[in-house]
Design a protein around this motif. Sequence first.
Motif, PDB file in Angstrom:
ATOM      1  N   LEU A   1      36.840  37.987  38.175  1.00 44.39           N
ATOM      2  CA  LEU A   1      37.912  36.994  38.281  1.00 44.39           C
ATOM      3  C   LEU A   1      38.965  37.261  37.204  1.00 44.39           C
ATOM      4  O   LEU A   1      38.647  37.308  36.021  1.00 44.39           O
ATOM      5  CB  LEU A   1      37.361  35.579  38.116  1.00 44.39           C
ATOM      6  CG  LEU A   1      36.344  35.133  39.159  1.00 44.39           C
ATOM      7  CD1 LEU A   1      36.002  33.651  38.960  1.00 44.39           C
ATOM      8  CD2 LEU A   1      36.840  35.372  40.580  1.00 44.39           C
ATOM      9  N   LEU A   2      40.202  37.461  37.653  1.00 42.62           N
ATOM     10  CA  LEU A   2      41.279  37.812  36.726  1.00 42.62           C
ATOM     11  C   LEU A   2      42.352  36.734  36.702  1.00 42.62           C
ATOM     12  O   LEU A   2      42.540  36.015  37.672  1.00 42.62           O
ATOM     13  CB  LEU A   2      41.942  39.128  37.159  1.00 42.62           C
ATOM     14  CG  LEU A   2      41.076  40.382  37.198  1.00 42.62           C
ATOM     15  CD1 LEU A   2      41.891  41.562  37.701  1.00 42.62           C
ATOM     16  CD2 LEU A   2      40.486  40.687  35.832  1.00 42.62           C
ATOM     17  N   CYS A   3      43.061  36.677  35.587  1.00 48.52           N
ATOM     18  CA  CYS A   3      44.200  35.761  35.514  1.00 48.52           C
ATOM     19  C   CYS A   3      45.346  36.351  36.335  1.00 48.52           C
ATOM     20  O   CYS A   3      45.752  37.483  36.089  1.00 48.52           O
ATOM     21  CB  CYS A   3      44.646  35.570  34.066  1.00 48.52           C
ATOM     22  SG  CYS A   3      46.209  34.677  33.914  1.00 48.52           S
ATOM     23  N   PRO A   4      45.850  35.611  37.318  1.00 45.45           N
ATOM     24  CA  PRO A   4      46.920  36.160  38.155  1.00 45.45           C
ATOM     25  C   PRO A   4      48.207  36.434  37.372  1.00 45.45           C
ATOM     26  O   PRO A   4      49.002  37.269  37.775  1.00 45.45           O
ATOM     27  CB  PRO A   4      47.153  35.076  39.210  1.00 45.45           C
ATOM     28  CG  PRO A   4      46.560  33.832  38.642  1.00 45.45           C
ATOM     29  CD  PRO A   4      45.467  34.249  37.703  1.00 45.45           C
ATOM     30  N   ASP A   5      48.380  35.778  36.253  1.00 44.40           N
ATOM     31  CA  ASP A   5      49.605  35.984  35.477  1.00 44.40           C
ATOM     32  C   ASP A   5      49.481  37.098  34.443  1.00 44.40           C
ATOM     33  O   ASP A   5      50.462  37.732  34.085  1.00 44.40           O
ATOM     34  CB  ASP A   5      49.998  34.695  34.738  1.00 44.40           C
ATOM     35  CG  ASP A   5      50.420  33.613  35.712  1.00 44.40           C
ATOM     36  OD1 ASP A   5      50.688  33.958  36.880  1.00 44.40           O
ATOM     37  OD2 ASP A   5      50.464  32.439  35.314  1.00 44.40           O
ATOM     38  N   CYS A   6      48.264  37.282  33.927  1.00 46.27           N
ATOM     39  CA  CYS A   6      48.098  38.234  32.827  1.00 46.27           C
ATOM     40  C   CYS A   6      47.292  39.471  33.219  1.00 46.27           C
ATOM     41  O   CYS A   6      47.306  40.467  32.507  1.00 46.27           O
ATOM     42  CB  CYS A   6      47.413  37.566  31.639  1.00 46.27           C
ATOM     43  SG  CYS A   6      48.252  36.080  31.097  1.00 46.27           S
ATOM     44  N   GLY A   7      46.571  39.374  34.332  1.00 47.06           N
ATOM     45  CA  GLY A   7      45.798  40.516  34.780  1.00 47.06           C
ATOM     46  C   GLY A   7      44.570  40.817  33.943  1.00 47.06           C
ATOM     47  O   GLY A   7      44.009  41.896  34.035  1.00 47.06           O
ATOM     48  N   ILE A   8      44.136  39.898  33.100  1.00 47.41           N
ATOM     49  CA  ILE A   8      42.918  40.155  32.328  1.00 47.41           C
ATOM     50  C   ILE A   8      41.803  39.199  32.761  1.00 47.41           C
ATOM     51  O   ILE A   8      42.074  38.191  33.414  1.00 47.41           O
ATOM     52  CB  ILE A   8      43.154  40.022  30.809  1.00 47.41           C
ATOM     53  CG1 ILE A   8      43.545  38.585  30.476  1.00 47.41           C
ATOM     54  CG2 ILE A   8      44.205  40.991  30.301  1.00 47.41           C
ATOM     55  CD1 ILE A   8      43.031  38.183  29.135  1.00 47.41           C
ATOM     56  N   ALA A   9      40.561  39.552  32.399  1.00 47.72           N
ATOM     57  CA  ALA A   9      39.410  38.770  32.860  1.00 47.72           C
ATOM     58  C   ALA A   9      39.467  37.330  32.344  1.00 47.72           C
ATOM     59  O   ALA A   9      39.818  37.085  31.197  1.00 47.72           O
ATOM     60  CB  ALA A   9      38.125  39.436  32.393  1.00 47.72           C
ATOM     61  N   LEU A  10      39.105  36.404  33.224  1.00 49.55           N
ATOM     62  CA  LEU A  10      39.045  34.994  32.832  1.00 49.55           C
ATOM     63  C   LEU A  10      37.690  34.692  32.207  1.00 49.55           C
ATOM     64  O   LEU A  10      36.692  35.288  32.572  1.00 49.55           O
ATOM     65  CB  LEU A  10      39.221  34.102  34.062  1.00 49.55           C
ATOM     66  CG  LEU A  10      40.580  34.151  34.771  1.00 49.55           C
ATOM     67  CD1 LEU A  10      40.498  33.431  36.113  1.00 49.55           C
ATOM     68  CD2 LEU A  10      41.659  33.528  33.892  1.00 49.55           C
TER      69      LEU A  10
END
Length: 705
Positions: free
Chosen positions: A426-435
């Motif tokens: 699961l990634l942050c749609p704005d930052c592209g890093i793992a949540l």
Amino acid sequence: MKYVEVYIEHNTLSLNKTFTYACQQEVEVGCRVRVPFGNQELVGFVEKVTDTTTLENIKFVAEVIDSEPLLNEELLQLADYMSNHYVASKISCFKILLPPALRPQSNHEKIIYEEFVEKKDFVIPLTKRQQEIMDTLSFPMPATQFRKVAKSVAKTLIEKGVVQIVLKEKHRNLVEWAKDKEVELKPEQKMAIEKIQNGAENVYLLHGVTGSGKTEVFLQLALNVLREGKQVLFLVPEIGLTPMMIQRVSARFGQDIAIFHSRLSAQEKYDQYQLVKSNQVNIVVGTRSAVFMPFQNLGLILMDEEHDNSYKQDQMPRYHTRDIALKRAEYHRCKCVLASATPSLESYARAYKNVYKLVTLTKRINDSMPDIHVIDMRKEKARFGISQTLEQAMRNRFAKNEQVILLLNRRGYIPIVRCQDCQEVLLCPDCGIALSYHKKENACICHICGNSYPFTNTCPKCKGHSFFQTGMGTEKLEELMKMIFPEQKIVRMDQDSTRRKNAHKTLLEEFEKDGDILLGTQMITKGLDFEKVTCVGIINADAALIRQDYRSSESAYQILEQASGRSGRGNQKGEVFIQTFQPEHFVIQSVMEHNYISFFNQEMKYRHLGWYPPYSFLCSIIFSSQKIEDSLRIAQDAKQFFKDCKVLGPIEISMRNKQRRVRLLLKANSIEILEHSVQAWVDIYSKKHRNVKMDINMHPMYVEE
Ligand code: ADP
Ligand code: ZN
């Protein structure tokens, strides 16, 4: 008629120039004005006042906001310095110099009075208890607190006229009464104080091992400066450390202290600012923004934990508190003492070259450094992330009614949420890093932008319902510790548990009173001084070691040594357990021997090989836009432009706010070359490339990825 040149309140570098207006009222440099700009009205700062102009069709200033300048000569110079040194817009520099709520109307407040107790001069015989009270308290103090502390003795002391009650103007007092600790200085402390006091140099690096009594040295140095009627600034790196420092400073010098940090309300900041500006207090304790307080008569700057990352501001102007402190000390011709058990490589290298005068404290007050046990996690059995050795050590400590600190430098419950069926993360749609998953909120939270997404237990890709739980954060560690040690009281300190105002203070008091385990992120590694803490466990030392950044070894050394430094500060010998998969790493080895010099020497070799600071000067420039091609194109343009610097990149880095980002890293031989090149580039950029955002970070503490 006067003409004024005004910087407009607009934070883009392309608007980093003045606009000219005509002004019919009285106005001075350093005042704010309201001016028409386009079809709106904006606030601006007056940079220059003249009697003539060659320009035509000039608009008029709508209103002069301040009747006297907000910024004096020194602060105006400081704004200049910042704007050049950090390649920042002038207006952003002006703004950082002032408290947010500096508005004329806040001047008209009702004055409230309060009862204070003052000491009288004449001598009459006192009972032992009365004498004790008089000796331990510092006057004047608020009458309410006096009654609380002196209890039954209070009334007699007032009646006998040993003290008297007076009315004083009440300022919202943020400082509570605390008891001072009488100490006799150790020989090393005495020497350090003498060296600094009698030294001809202006800047000192006080390198003292953890628990060597640096704060006591600070207090003594401050005492002499205060006696001369001058002001003293105490800088601490983090808000979490302010309560402790305030307590120690106020116990020694009474309550006339201004406090400044980011958690104060706008009104409180304004009050504290005014206390300093109107010379009502001589002491300021605060975090980085306190370095801008309007001192008139500064006599000493003390910067604790000078190596700390949080001294660097992470938005424009991206200043470093140390630079500003040195600049202000130079202006006021006063001394500046930088202190740390783990100095930054830059500062130590400067001390090495005699740019700063090095003063060292080699011994702890109790003369006993904690024993370090490195636990090889490749061999040890672990339960719930804790090795058996550490678990046993904790039990032994609890049996003796001692306290334990556990460091896990990762907040939340689990750091990465991965679908078991399709492996999707699961990634942050704005930052592209793992949540990260946070259990309390049952949400996945991005640790970069802070956005939170409810956890639905359904994979967005394959619609499966099973997820891996790998790794752990402090929230989970707390839960596991409750299972292993059900009898023990656990206090957790991280960004999530300290959101409320005063939370730092409350949690630390709770732990001190009857806590057994204090667990948390790097927040708990700094400055804390609890004498019953005899065991420190570092759960995952590798997290600090595996980062790719040029400064990662330095940060790792600092966090591990500082965390270790919390153990065994009182009468009992302390121990530290470092859990790692790389026990042979030179950082771990240096921490094991408490050997800063050995760490310094090895790390300097790497920096030399890679041509990194302190051997070179860095600037990171990040371009961001919706399309990666746009960001890349301008980064390529920029790369061509920088002929006098070595340029690394462009490389693509993680997104922010759906913006695709590309980074260049510049290295130069001198600050002048770097500043000059970057300024020149900004001029070109402002003319050509408005659709791509540019973020300049001069002398970055870490390089964003
Ligand atoms: P550091 O900042 O170097 O880690 P501190 O200044 O916090 O160390 O001092 C550690 C502890 O030792 C504090 O509790 C302090 O009150 C105490 N202390 C400092 N100097 C002395 C001294 N000369 N004698 C006894 N205790 C001292
Ligand atoms: Zn995000």
